[in-house]
Write a protein that holds these residues in place. Structure first.
Motif, PDB file in Angstrom:
ATOM      1  N   PHE A  67      -5.492  -0.628   5.991  1.00 54.98           N
ATOM      2  CA  PHE A  67      -4.242  -0.620   5.244  1.00 54.98           C
ATOM      3  C   PHE A  67      -4.489  -0.950   3.776  1.00 54.98           C
ATOM      4  CE2 PHE A  67       0.118  -2.353   4.362  1.00 54.98           C
ATOM      5  CZ  PHE A  67       0.769  -1.148   4.532  1.00 54.98           C
ATOM      6  N   GLY A  68      -5.385  -1.874   3.522  1.00 58.20           N
ATOM      7  CA  GLY A  68      -5.787  -2.181   2.155  1.00 58.20           C
ATOM      8  C   GLY A  68      -4.949  -3.270   1.509  1.00 58.20           C
ATOM      9  N   PRO A  69      -5.562  -4.079   0.635  1.00 59.17           N
ATOM     10  CA  PRO A  69      -4.842  -5.190  -0.005  1.00 59.17           C
ATOM     11  C   PRO A  69      -3.702  -4.735  -0.908  1.00 59.17           C
ATOM     12  CG  PRO A  69      -7.005  -4.856  -1.010  1.00 59.17           C
ATOM     13  CD  PRO A  69      -6.970  -4.005   0.221  1.00 59.17           C
ATOM     14  N   ALA A  70      -3.878  -3.630  -1.617  1.00 58.98           N
ATOM     15  CA  ALA A  70      -2.818  -3.154  -2.518  1.00 58.98           C
ATOM     16  C   ALA A  70      -1.582  -2.734  -1.726  1.00 58.98           C
ATOM     17  CB  ALA A  70      -3.334  -1.994  -3.360  1.00 58.98           C
ATOM     18  N   ARG A  72      -0.690  -3.923   1.066  1.00 56.10           N
ATOM     19  CA  ARG A  72      -0.053  -5.141   1.576  1.00 56.10           C
ATOM     20  C   ARG A  72       0.894  -5.726   0.534  1.00 56.10           C
ATOM     21  NH1 ARG A  72      -5.605  -6.231   3.276  1.00 56.10           N
ATOM     22  NH2 ARG A  72      -5.805  -5.639   5.468  1.00 56.10           N
ATOM     23  N   VAL A  73       0.463  -5.674  -0.721  1.00 59.38           N
ATOM     24  CA  VAL A  73       1.339  -6.144  -1.802  1.00 59.38           C
ATOM     25  C   VAL A  73       2.592  -5.275  -1.874  1.00 59.38           C
ATOM     26  CG1 VAL A  73       1.552  -6.507  -4.293  1.00 59.38           C
ATOM     27  CG2 VAL A  73      -0.586  -7.096  -3.134  1.00 59.38           C
ATOM     28  N   THR A  74       2.394  -3.950  -1.786  1.00 57.99           N
ATOM     29  CA  THR A  74       3.536  -3.028  -1.835  1.00 57.99           C
ATOM     30  C   THR A  74       4.457  -3.237  -0.645  1.00 57.99           C
ATOM     31  OG1 THR A  74       2.093  -1.399  -2.910  1.00 57.99           O
ATOM     32  CG2 THR A  74       4.212  -0.617  -2.116  1.00 57.99           C
ATOM     33  N   LEU A  75       3.876  -3.519   0.524  1.00 61.01           N
ATOM     34  CA  LEU A  75       4.694  -3.783   1.708  1.00 61.01           C
ATOM     35  C   LEU A  75       5.503  -5.061   1.513  1.00 61.01           C
ATOM     36  CD1 LEU A  75       5.459  -2.883   4.548  1.00 61.01           C
ATOM     37  CD2 LEU A  75       3.509  -4.181   5.433  1.00 61.01           C
ATOM     38  N   GLY A  76       4.904  -6.049   0.852  1.00 64.00           N
ATOM     39  CA  GLY A  76       5.645  -7.266   0.528  1.00 64.00           C
ATOM     40  C   GLY A  76       6.801  -6.970  -0.406  1.00 64.00           C
ATOM     41  N   ARG A  77       6.556  -6.103  -1.384  1.00 64.09           N
ATOM     42  CA  ARG A  77       7.634  -5.683  -2.294  1.00 64.09           C
ATOM     43  C   ARG A  77       8.736  -4.969  -1.530  1.00 64.09           C
ATOM     44  NH1 ARG A  77       7.734  -2.243  -6.276  1.00 64.09           N
ATOM     45  NH2 ARG A  77       5.878  -1.085  -5.717  1.00 64.09           N
ATOM     46  N   ALA A  78       8.335  -4.107  -0.602  1.00 57.52           N
ATOM     47  CA  ALA A  78       9.318  -3.375   0.200  1.00 57.52           C
ATOM     48  C   ALA A  78      10.189  -4.349   0.997  1.00 57.52           C
ATOM     49  CB  ALA A  78       8.618  -2.399   1.141  1.00 57.52           C
ATOM     50  N   GLY A 116      -0.982  -2.133  -8.250  1.00 56.51           N
ATOM     51  CA  GLY A 116      -1.868  -1.178  -8.909  1.00 56.51           C
ATOM     52  C   GLY A 116      -3.160  -1.830  -9.372  1.00 56.51           C
ATOM     53  N   LYS A 117      -3.053  -3.041  -9.931  1.00 57.39           N
ATOM     54  CA  LYS A 117      -4.241  -3.763 -10.382  1.00 57.39           C
ATOM     55  C   LYS A 117      -5.138  -4.123  -9.212  1.00 57.39           C
ATOM     56  CE  LYS A 117      -2.088  -5.763 -14.504  1.00 57.39           C
ATOM     57  NZ  LYS A 117      -1.696  -7.017 -15.196  1.00 57.39           N
ATOM     58  N   VAL A 118      -4.518  -4.539  -8.105  1.00 53.10           N
ATOM     59  CA  VAL A 118      -5.296  -4.877  -6.908  1.00 53.10           C
ATOM     60  C   VAL A 118      -6.040  -3.651  -6.390  1.00 53.10           C
ATOM     61  CG1 VAL A 118      -5.124  -5.592  -4.491  1.00 53.10           C
ATOM     62  CG2 VAL A 118      -3.800  -6.786  -6.242  1.00 53.10           C
ATOM     63  N   ALA A 119      -5.358  -2.493  -6.389  1.00 58.94           N
ATOM     64  CA  ALA A 119      -5.987  -1.257  -5.911  1.00 58.94           C
ATOM     65  C   ALA A 119      -7.193  -0.888  -6.761  1.00 58.94           C
ATOM     66  CB  ALA A 119      -4.970  -0.120  -5.907  1.00 58.94           C
ATOM     67  N   ARG A 120      -7.064  -1.034  -8.077  1.00 61.14           N
ATOM     68  CA  ARG A 120      -8.176  -0.684  -8.968  1.00 61.14           C
ATOM     69  C   ARG A 120      -9.336  -1.673  -8.844  1.00 61.14           C
ATOM     70  NH1 ARG A 120      -3.659   0.722 -12.136  1.00 61.14           N
ATOM     71  NH2 ARG A 120      -3.587  -1.353 -13.083  1.00 61.14           N
ATOM     72  N   THR A 126      -5.398   4.984  -3.192  1.00 60.50           N
ATOM     73  CA  THR A 126      -5.228   6.169  -2.344  1.00 60.50           C
ATOM     74  C   THR A 126      -3.950   6.890  -2.747  1.00 60.50           C
ATOM     75  OG1 THR A 126      -3.961   4.964  -0.657  1.00 60.50           O
ATOM     76  CG2 THR A 126      -6.370   5.029  -0.388  1.00 60.50           C
ATOM     77  N   ALA A 127      -3.883   8.156  -2.373  1.00 61.10           N
ATOM     78  CA  ALA A 127      -2.669   8.933  -2.645  1.00 61.10           C
ATOM     79  C   ALA A 127      -1.480   8.342  -1.893  1.00 61.10           C
ATOM     80  CB  ALA A 127      -2.883  10.389  -2.238  1.00 61.10           C
ATOM     81  N   LEU A 128      -1.727   7.876  -0.675  1.00 62.31           N
ATOM     82  CA  LEU A 128      -0.653   7.269   0.112  1.00 62.31           C
ATOM     83  C   LEU A 128      -0.144   6.003  -0.560  1.00 62.31           C
ATOM     84  CD1 LEU A 128       1.114   6.945   2.620  1.00 62.31           C
ATOM     85  CD2 LEU A 128      -0.803   5.816   3.748  1.00 62.31           C
ATOM     86  N   GLY A 129      -1.061   5.184  -1.054  1.00 66.37           N
ATOM     87  CA  GLY A 129      -0.663   3.953  -1.718  1.00 66.37           C
ATOM     88  C   GLY A 129       0.174   4.217  -2.952  1.00 66.37           C
ATOM     89  N   ALA A 130      -0.222   5.216  -3.740  1.00 62.87           N
ATOM     90  CA  ALA A 130       0.535   5.565  -4.946  1.00 62.87           C
ATOM     91  C   ALA A 130       1.928   6.064  -4.578  1.00 62.87           C
ATOM     92  CB  ALA A 130      -0.217   6.621  -5.745  1.00 62.87           C
ATOM     93  N   ARG A 131       2.012   6.869  -3.523  1.00 63.83           N
ATOM     94  CA  ARG A 131       3.314   7.400  -3.091  1.00 63.83           C
ATOM     95  C   ARG A 131       4.192   6.280  -2.536  1.00 63.83           C
ATOM     96  NH1 ARG A 131       5.332  12.406  -1.300  1.00 63.83           N
ATOM     97  NH2 ARG A 131       7.600  12.134  -1.107  1.00 63.83           N
TER      98      ARG A 131
END
Length: 251
Positions: A67-70, A72-78, A116-120, A126-131
């Motif tokens: 799933f990736g750390p980035a 997870r952050v986005t899921l927290g935002r969601a 975004g910073k975590v992903a970099r 990933t494309a999925l993460g950006a979407r």
């Protein structure tokens, strides 16, 4: 190897299920703190279920092994956006707790710059993460525009609906699906929408000032979308031309 892939896939799916569970926990906390009404509960549960279903399907199709750390952050935002959505839905029945709504929204907006910073840094872009990140942002803007429109009028809904209108138009005009070049201005305008809507929703300014703030948000968004649509249209026309026509145009 097949067993390992299946195991990893299950772990990824479990993380989305945990996210849905955290969303329900947040709704329970809101319910105990402010007495969340039926509209808030139903909307929050629908949001949690829809997020889990859409994200699970997207993960299955992308075959991500982690799933990736980035994400997870986005899921927290969601999850925070789900809480904001429940509060806004509840505000149609009772006076909303503005401080709580502003607090959840502010944290969600701050975290928007973190994933975004975590992903970099972790090399997990990933494309999925950006979407996923983009869809969470778009939905938060839509919810905020609904909330602010109750005080300033339905015209505010243009801010939240513009991106979805663009997506719908792209189904009719496929040239709108072409990739756009990176743009700092586009990113700045997108980031400003949440901040300006939050400022207006906090109701700290007089009515006229809030009106001007939201009008600024709408104006900048129309400019940004208009510039991108014009660029895509011009690019599509050039791509559709024959080599001879391109030469004549250059001459």
């Amino acid at each position: 190897m097949a067993l390992n892939n299946t195991y990893d896939a299950r772990l990824v799916q479990q993380e989305t299920a945990v996210g849905a569970g955290v969303q329900i926990l947040l709704l329970a906390l809101l319910g105990s703190a402010i007495g969340l009404g039926p509209a808030g509960w139903v909307t929050g549960l629908v949001f949690a279920t829809a997020t889990w279903a859409v994200l699970s399907r997207a993960l299955h199709r992308s075959s991500l092994r982690s799933f990736g750390p980035a994400n997870r952050v986005t899921l927290g935002r969601a999850t925070l956006v789900g809480g904001v959505t429940a509060l806004v839905a509840d505000s149609f029945e009772s006076t909303p707790p503005v401080t709580l709504l502003v607090g959840l929204t502010a944290v969600a907006l701050i975290l928007d710059g973190v994933d975004g910073k975590v992903a970099r840094r972790t090399n997990t872009s990933t494309a999925l993460g950006a979407r996923f990140d983009m869809e969470v942002d778009a939905f938060l803007i839509l919810v905020l525009s609904v909330y602010v429109s109750m005080a300033l009028g339905p015209w505010v809904l243009l801010i939240g609906g513009m991106r979805y209108v663009f997506v719908a138009a792209a189904r009719v005009a496929p040239w709108l699906n072409s990739p756009l070049p990176p743009s700092t201005a586009r990113k700045t305008v997108a980031a400003l929408q949440g901040v300006l809507l939050l400022l207006a929703g906090a109701d700290l300014l007089p009515y006229a000032a809030n009106f001007a703030v939201v009008l600024l948000a709408l104006g900048s968004l129309v400019w940004s979308f208009g510039r991108d649509v014009l660029w895509l249209w011009r690019t599509s026309r050039v791509a559709a031309q024959t080599p001879a026509e391109k030469v004549l145009e250059l001459v």
